[in-house]
Scaffold this active site. Sequence first.
Site, short mmCIF file in Angstrom:
data_model
loop_
_atom_site.label_atom_id
_atom_site.label_comp_id
_atom_site.label_asym_id
_atom_site.label_seq_id
_atom_site.Cartn_x
_atom_site.Cartn_y
_atom_site.Cartn_z
N SER A 26 0.81 -1.21 0.00
CA SER A 26 0.00 0.00 0.00
C SER A 26 0.84 1.26 0.00
CB SER A 26 -0.90 0.01 1.24
OG SER A 26 -0.11 0.14 2.41
N SER A 31 3.00 -3.02 5.09
CA SER A 31 3.24 -3.88 3.92
C SER A 31 4.67 -3.74 3.43
CB SER A 31 2.25 -3.54 2.80
OG SER A 31 2.32 -2.18 2.43
N CYS A 118 -13.48 -3.86 0.35
CA CYS A 118 -12.26 -3.78 -0.46
C CYS A 118 -11.43 -5.04 -0.29
CB CYS A 118 -11.45 -2.54 -0.05
SG CYS A 118 -9.92 -2.33 -0.99
N GLY A 142 0.15 -6.81 4.81
CA GLY A 142 0.59 -6.23 6.07
C GLY A 142 -0.49 -6.16 7.12
N CYS A 215 -9.65 5.30 2.69
CA CYS A 215 -8.66 5.78 1.73
C CYS A 215 -9.21 6.81 0.74
CB CYS A 215 -8.03 4.60 0.98
SG CYS A 215 -9.17 3.67 -0.08
#
Length: 379
Positions: A26, A31, A118, A142, A215
Site C-alpha cells: 500500500s 506492507s 475492499c 501487512g 482511503c
Amino acid sequence: MPFDPPLNSLGFAKPPAQTRVVVAMSGGVDSSVVAAELAAEGYDVVGVTLQLYDHGAALAKKGACCAGRDIHDARRVAEAMGFPHYVLDYESKFRDSVIDEFADAYLAGATPVPCIRCNERVKFRDLLDTARDLGADCMATGHYIQRMQGEFGAELHRAADPVRDQSYFLFSTTPEQLDYLRFPLGHLRTKAETRALAVRHGLSVADKPDSQDICFVPDGNYAAVIEKLRPGAADPGEIVDMQGTVLGQHNGVIHYTIGQRRGLGIGGLADPLYVVKLDPDARRVIVGPKAALATRTVPVREINWLGDRPFTEQAEWEMSVKLRSTRPPAPAIIRPLSDTEAEVELLTPEEGISPGQACVFYAPEGSRVLGGGWIWKGR
C-alpha cells in the site's frame, strides 16, 4: 527412507528462493516491512500496488491528496530491497465493487464499512487472482491478523497485538483465500516492533504516519464524497421524535448515523436526544432517548463461516461477537436461519448498532475468528 524437506517460514517444503510471494504493497510501513522481511529471507518477492482511487476526482477539489505518494513510497522500498514492483490500475474495479456500494448504502440509511468490501472484493479476489497468474505460491499482506494451521486446515486468529488487530475487517476471508494468504505481522506484539524492522532495513517509510481515514475519504468528510457521487443526496428533511413530532430540520440524511448525539441542532431540550433511526425514503431523521438505542437482537446476513463444522449443524452457537471495530467482543447466542443468515442475540444489549456494519464471530475462548456477516434491518 524418504526425506521430507523442512517447511520454510511461509509453510512450503522448498527453499525461499524457489517460493514466489506476491506482496500487496500500500505504500505504508506495514506492507513495506512484510516485503522487506521476505526479500531479506531470500524469497522471490513481487511487489504489487493497486491504483484504486483519485482523491482529487472523489472530492472535486484541485490539489487534493492523491494516491501518487503511496505508489512512490512502495516503489522506493522495492528498489531499495531489489525486487520487482508493479502498479495495477484497479480504479474501475474499486469504484464498481466498493465506492458505489458505499454511496448507495449511506443513501439507504446504513453505515457501511468499505474497508471490508475492499478486502473481500478487490484485494482478496481480484488481486489474489493476479497473484496466481504471476505464478506466486502465496500472497502476503501487512494486515495484523494471524493465520494458523489447525486440524482441518488454515484458521483465522486475532493478532497478538489487540490494539492493532484487524480481524473485524477480514471476517469475510473465505477458507480458499485463507489457504493462499499469509500475514507475517500478525504475531508482533506492538506497532513499535514493525517500525523497528523498517529502521533495520533502512526503509524510507519507517516513520510514515498510519492512515486514519477511509482511503478515498482522506479528510473524513463522507458526505462531500457522497454528494459528488450522487448529486441531490443531501436533500433537506425533518428531524422528528419517536412519536413523529417535528423538532427541527436537517440538511441531508447522509450527514447522520445511528447513535449520533452532537450536531443535531435541536438543543434546549430537558434530556439529550440521539439518532435512533434513519428513514431516507421520507428524508427523516428520528431521534429519541439513549435507552431507545439499546438492541438485543441483531439480524445478520451474507455470513462467511470459518468453523470446522457446518454452520447449520446446530440450532444455537455460543460465541462472542464484535459489532463495531472499536468495541470488544461481547457474549452472544447465534441462531442460524440458513447457511448465510442468522439471528444474533446479545446477552447484554448494546447501543448504536446500525445496518451496514459487520457482526464478526469469535470463539468463546482463545483467539480464533469464526467468520461473520452484515447487519441489516431484517424482514
